[in-house]
Every structure is written in structure tokens, then in C-alpha cells.
Write a protein that holds these residues in place. Sequence first.
Motif, PDB file in Angstrom:
ATOM      1  N   VAL A 131     -32.051  36.348 -20.409  1.00 48.69           N
ATOM      2  CA  VAL A 131     -32.992  37.457 -20.233  1.00 48.69           C
ATOM      3  C   VAL A 131     -33.609  37.846 -21.563  1.00 48.69           C
ATOM      4  CG1 VAL A 131     -33.186  39.904 -19.659  1.00 48.69           C
ATOM      5  CG2 VAL A 131     -31.940  38.377 -18.132  1.00 48.69           C
ATOM      6  N   ASN A 132     -32.779  38.018 -22.599  1.00 50.66           N
ATOM      7  CA  ASN A 132     -33.294  38.435 -23.903  1.00 50.66           C
ATOM      8  C   ASN A 132     -34.216  37.391 -24.534  1.00 50.66           C
ATOM      9  OD1 ASN A 132     -32.245  41.017 -24.126  1.00 50.66           O
ATOM     10  ND2 ASN A 132     -30.308  40.315 -24.976  1.00 50.66           N
ATOM     11  N   THR A 133     -34.033  36.139 -24.173  1.00 47.53           N
ATOM     12  CA  THR A 133     -34.910  35.087 -24.700  1.00 47.53           C
ATOM     13  C   THR A 133     -36.310  35.188 -24.126  1.00 47.53           C
ATOM     14  OG1 THR A 133     -33.026  33.584 -24.972  1.00 47.53           O
ATOM     15  CG2 THR A 133     -35.198  32.569 -24.896  1.00 47.53           C
ATOM     16  N   HIS A 184     -39.892  44.944 -13.920  1.00 49.80           N
ATOM     17  CA  HIS A 184     -38.600  44.869 -13.237  1.00 49.80           C
ATOM     18  C   HIS A 184     -38.824  45.352 -11.813  1.00 49.80           C
ATOM     19  CE1 HIS A 184     -34.171  46.432 -12.898  1.00 49.80           C
ATOM     20  NE2 HIS A 184     -34.467  45.504 -12.012  1.00 49.80           N
ATOM     21  N   ILE A 185     -38.650  44.450 -10.859  1.00 42.96           N
ATOM     22  CA  ILE A 185     -38.875  44.760  -9.442  1.00 42.96           C
ATOM     23  C   ILE A 185     -37.536  44.752  -8.708  1.00 42.96           C
ATOM     24  CG2 ILE A 185     -39.990  44.013  -7.307  1.00 42.96           C
ATOM     25  CD1 ILE A 185     -42.164  42.691  -9.011  1.00 42.96           C
ATOM     26  N   ILE A 230     -32.123  42.777  -4.197  1.00 39.41           N
ATOM     27  CA  ILE A 230     -32.502  41.798  -5.222  1.00 39.41           C
ATOM     28  C   ILE A 230     -33.169  42.495  -6.406  1.00 39.41           C
ATOM     29  CG2 ILE A 230     -33.819  39.691  -5.696  1.00 39.41           C
ATOM     30  CD1 ILE A 230     -33.866  39.244  -2.599  1.00 39.41           C
ATOM     31  N   HIS A 231     -32.717  42.159  -7.614  1.00 36.53           N
ATOM     32  CA  HIS A 231     -33.373  42.610  -8.840  1.00 36.53           C
ATOM     33  C   HIS A 231     -34.121  41.424  -9.441  1.00 36.53           C
ATOM     34  CE1 HIS A 231     -31.659  46.623  -9.262  1.00 36.53           C
ATOM     35  NE2 HIS A 231     -30.501  46.124  -8.882  1.00 36.53           N
ATOM     36  N   VAL A 232     -35.379  41.636  -9.817  1.00 32.52           N
ATOM     37  CA  VAL A 232     -36.197  40.553 -10.365  1.00 32.52           C
ATOM     38  C   VAL A 232     -36.912  41.020 -11.628  1.00 32.52           C
ATOM     39  CG1 VAL A 232     -37.829  38.725  -9.778  1.00 32.52           C
ATOM     40  CG2 VAL A 232     -36.753  40.049  -7.934  1.00 32.52           C
ATOM     41  N   LEU A 233     -36.766  40.256 -12.694  1.00 32.40           N
ATOM     42  CA  LEU A 233     -37.590  40.444 -13.877  1.00 32.40           C
ATOM     43  C   LEU A 233     -38.752  39.464 -13.772  1.00 32.40           C
ATOM     44  CD1 LEU A 233     -34.975  40.823 -16.754  1.00 32.40           C
ATOM     45  CD2 LEU A 233     -36.627  42.549 -16.011  1.00 32.40           C
ATOM     46  N   PHE A 275     -30.717  44.869 -18.083  1.00 30.62           N
ATOM     47  CA  PHE A 275     -30.766  44.226 -16.766  1.00 30.62           C
ATOM     48  C   PHE A 275     -29.376  44.027 -16.193  1.00 30.62           C
ATOM     49  CE2 PHE A 275     -31.730  40.415 -14.020  1.00 30.62           C
ATOM     50  CZ  PHE A 275     -32.525  41.102 -13.115  1.00 30.62           C
ATOM     51  N   CYS A 276     -28.419  43.640 -17.026  1.00 29.03           N
ATOM     52  CA  CYS A 276     -27.065  43.357 -16.534  1.00 29.03           C
ATOM     53  C   CYS A 276     -26.296  44.624 -16.184  1.00 29.03           C
ATOM     54  CB  CYS A 276     -26.290  42.543 -17.576  1.00 29.03           C
ATOM     55  SG  CYS A 276     -26.872  40.845 -17.731  1.00 29.03           S
ATOM     56  N   LYS A 277     -26.772  45.765 -16.643  1.00 25.57           N
ATOM     57  CA  LYS A 277     -26.062  47.015 -16.353  1.00 25.57           C
ATOM     58  C   LYS A 277     -26.979  48.024 -15.657  1.00 25.57           C
ATOM     59  CE  LYS A 277     -22.692  46.647 -20.053  1.00 25.57           C
ATOM     60  NZ  LYS A 277     -22.075  47.271 -21.229  1.00 25.57           N
ATOM     61  N   TYR A 278     -28.077  47.538 -15.133  1.00 25.81           N
ATOM     62  CA  TYR A 278     -29.071  48.447 -14.562  1.00 25.81           C
ATOM     63  C   TYR A 278     -28.538  49.251 -13.375  1.00 25.81           C
ATOM     64  CZ  TYR A 278     -33.313  50.158 -12.448  1.00 25.81           C
ATOM     65  OH  TYR A 278     -34.253  50.982 -11.928  1.00 25.81           O
ATOM     66  N   ALA A 279     -28.972  50.499 -13.318  1.00 23.91           N
ATOM     67  CA  ALA A 279     -28.744  51.392 -12.170  1.00 23.91           C
ATOM     68  C   ALA A 279     -27.300  51.816 -11.994  1.00 23.91           C
ATOM     69  CB  ALA A 279     -29.257  50.754 -10.871  1.00 23.91           C
ATOM     70  N   LYS A 280     -26.507  51.853 -13.062  1.00 24.66           N
ATOM     71  CA  LYS A 280     -25.141  52.354 -12.929  1.00 24.66           C
ATOM     72  C   LYS A 280     -25.136  53.839 -12.573  1.00 24.66           C
ATOM     73  CE  LYS A 280     -22.017  49.361 -15.387  1.00 24.66           C
ATOM     74  NZ  LYS A 280     -20.965  49.249 -16.391  1.00 24.66           N
ATOM     75  N   GLU A 281     -26.216  54.513 -12.899  1.00 27.06           N
ATOM     76  CA  GLU A 281     -26.274  55.941 -12.642  1.00 27.06           C
ATOM     77  C   GLU A 281     -26.141  56.259 -11.158  1.00 27.06           C
ATOM     78  OE1 GLU A 281     -30.064  56.169 -14.225  1.00 27.06           O
ATOM     79  OE2 GLU A 281     -29.390  55.980 -16.282  1.00 27.06           O
ATOM     80  N   ASN A 282     -26.637  55.354 -10.305  1.00 26.47           N
ATOM     81  CA  ASN A 282     -26.561  55.627  -8.867  1.00 26.47           C
ATOM     82  C   ASN A 282     -25.569  54.690  -8.169  1.00 26.47           C
ATOM     83  OD1 ASN A 282     -27.928  53.251  -8.896  1.00 26.47           O
ATOM     84  ND2 ASN A 282     -29.834  54.036  -8.019  1.00 26.47           N
TER      85      ASN A 282
END
Length: 289
Positions: free
Chosen positions: A100-102, A112-113, A161-164, A204-211
Motif C-alpha cells: 500500500v505504501n509503495t 478509499h472506497i 470490501i475496502h478498496v484503495l 488502511f490496515c487499521k482503518y475504522a477501528k473507531e466503529n
Amino acid sequence: MNDKKNSQEIKVKEVESTKPKPSEETRLVISGHIAELKVLKYGSPENLQQYRKIDGNRCVDIETGEIIEYTAVSSNNRMRSSSSTRYKYNRSKTKLRQIVNTNFVGKRNELHITLTYSKYMTDRDQLPFDFKNFWKRLKYKIGALEYIAVFEQHKSGKWHIHVLVKKPDADILYIENRVVRRIWGKGNVTVRGTVGNTNIGLYFCKYAKENDTSTEQALLPENYQRSKKKYKKTRGIQVPDSRTLTYAEAEIITKDYKVFYTRTKAIEVNDIEVNRIHYIQSDDRKGKK
């Protein structure tokens, strides 16, 4: 008596981080703006046996300090059957973060969809087909695109599904939520930009932990299925620059980077240190994180 004689006390402990010596073997991975160094004090453990047995079904990787479960080992203590899913999960997550970082660095041509289902979707095998159809329609509407996608399972068992997404031939990529929702056709969508985030892989690997939903959830051991791909990507997605060199050489390459993370582990067998690993992460954007 024999058991005591052959027993090995393995300790993996964090120690104070000090600057490695210039000659120490270093694994350098450069992914986008992020440089990751893993410095091995005693080098690759080929002459030390990489895996040291702890007990009947566990051993330690003296190169990483990770505890690994196995079902059988050969006489020289090398794993020959399945290792723990946690171990594979950590490797998968690291690889995903670096890829992802590359390819995603917080530019205006990146999005980010998140694709969700209106119904209670629990069929993992259906996801690739739904996503493939969505992607064909999105490309027809927008043109040439690249993506990295992760299939995530919520704690309730429901998949989404999470998509970059990036458009390499444009400076800006803008797609309205309602347009993506119509193309998806199976539920709600969220479209967000990545501008200002300089560590998209971590994001991206830790997205949406808040919910209580996380992209990381899709790679957790309980959801880890060997026969299923953990993420999908297009052919145009680049792999990180990875090489093995000395710490002195790595320092020269990363001299303009600012360190934002350090950690050091020592691995001991019967109170004798068999390896020490320094983990160093830095950013070339003048300390911005």
C-alpha cells in the motif's frame, strides 16, 4: 534427566534501542515515503538454526522473535508442517502495508472506497464475483484505474470490501458517492480521499477501528483461510524496493529520512543471546506523519 539436559529456555524481550554497528546485516524495504530497516546483530541465522524449539509444539524464529506453533519438526528443529495462523497473519499484514505504501502516498488522484451490502452477506465465495463486476463497471465509467482491495468480515459475520483506488494518468480523481453506489448496486458506499495521510499502509490496515470494524479484521487468525487470497490488486500495482545490505549502506540511502519508530528485541537461548533485532521506520517527508 535427559529432558533437563535437552531443554532450552527461550526468552524474547524488548531491550533499549541503541545504534547498530555499521557492518550489521540490514534488510531495507522502501515503500513510498516509508523506509523500514530490520537490523540483525548476528546476521541471518543460517548457522544458528532459524527456528529454536521451545516445547512440544512451539518454537521461536530467532530472526524475528516471533513464537510459532507447529505440528511437527524435523531432527534439526526446522519447521516442516503448518505454522501458526498468527505468524502468517503478521507476515500478510506487513506485506500488505508495504505494498500500500509503495503505491498510495496521499495524492489527490487516490481514493478509499468502502463497499457494503444491504443484505446480511456472509458468503465469502461470492465476494470476488461481486467485486469483479463492480470493477468492470467502474473502469468503464472512469477509465484506467489501479486498486488494492481487502475483503473484511465484521465481528457480526457480515462481509464488506475496502478498496484503495488510484488513477495514474490524472492529477485528481473525484467520484461522487451516488455514482459509486449506483455502480455497486448492492448497498451503501463511502468514498474518501487520502490527501494528508503520509502512511496510507498503516491507515488502511487499521482503518475504522473507531466503529469496531477494521480492515485488519479480514486478516485475523480466526478469519485466515489458506485457500483464499487475503487481498487483491491490479497488475500495475508496484512491489516495494527490498534489499539486504550493511547498516552503514542503509544509513546512506536513508540519510534524508526522519525516524519515527524504533524497537529492539533480544532473543536468548539458555540466557545466551543468539540474536538481536533492531526495527527502524522512517519517513522522507521531513518528519511529517
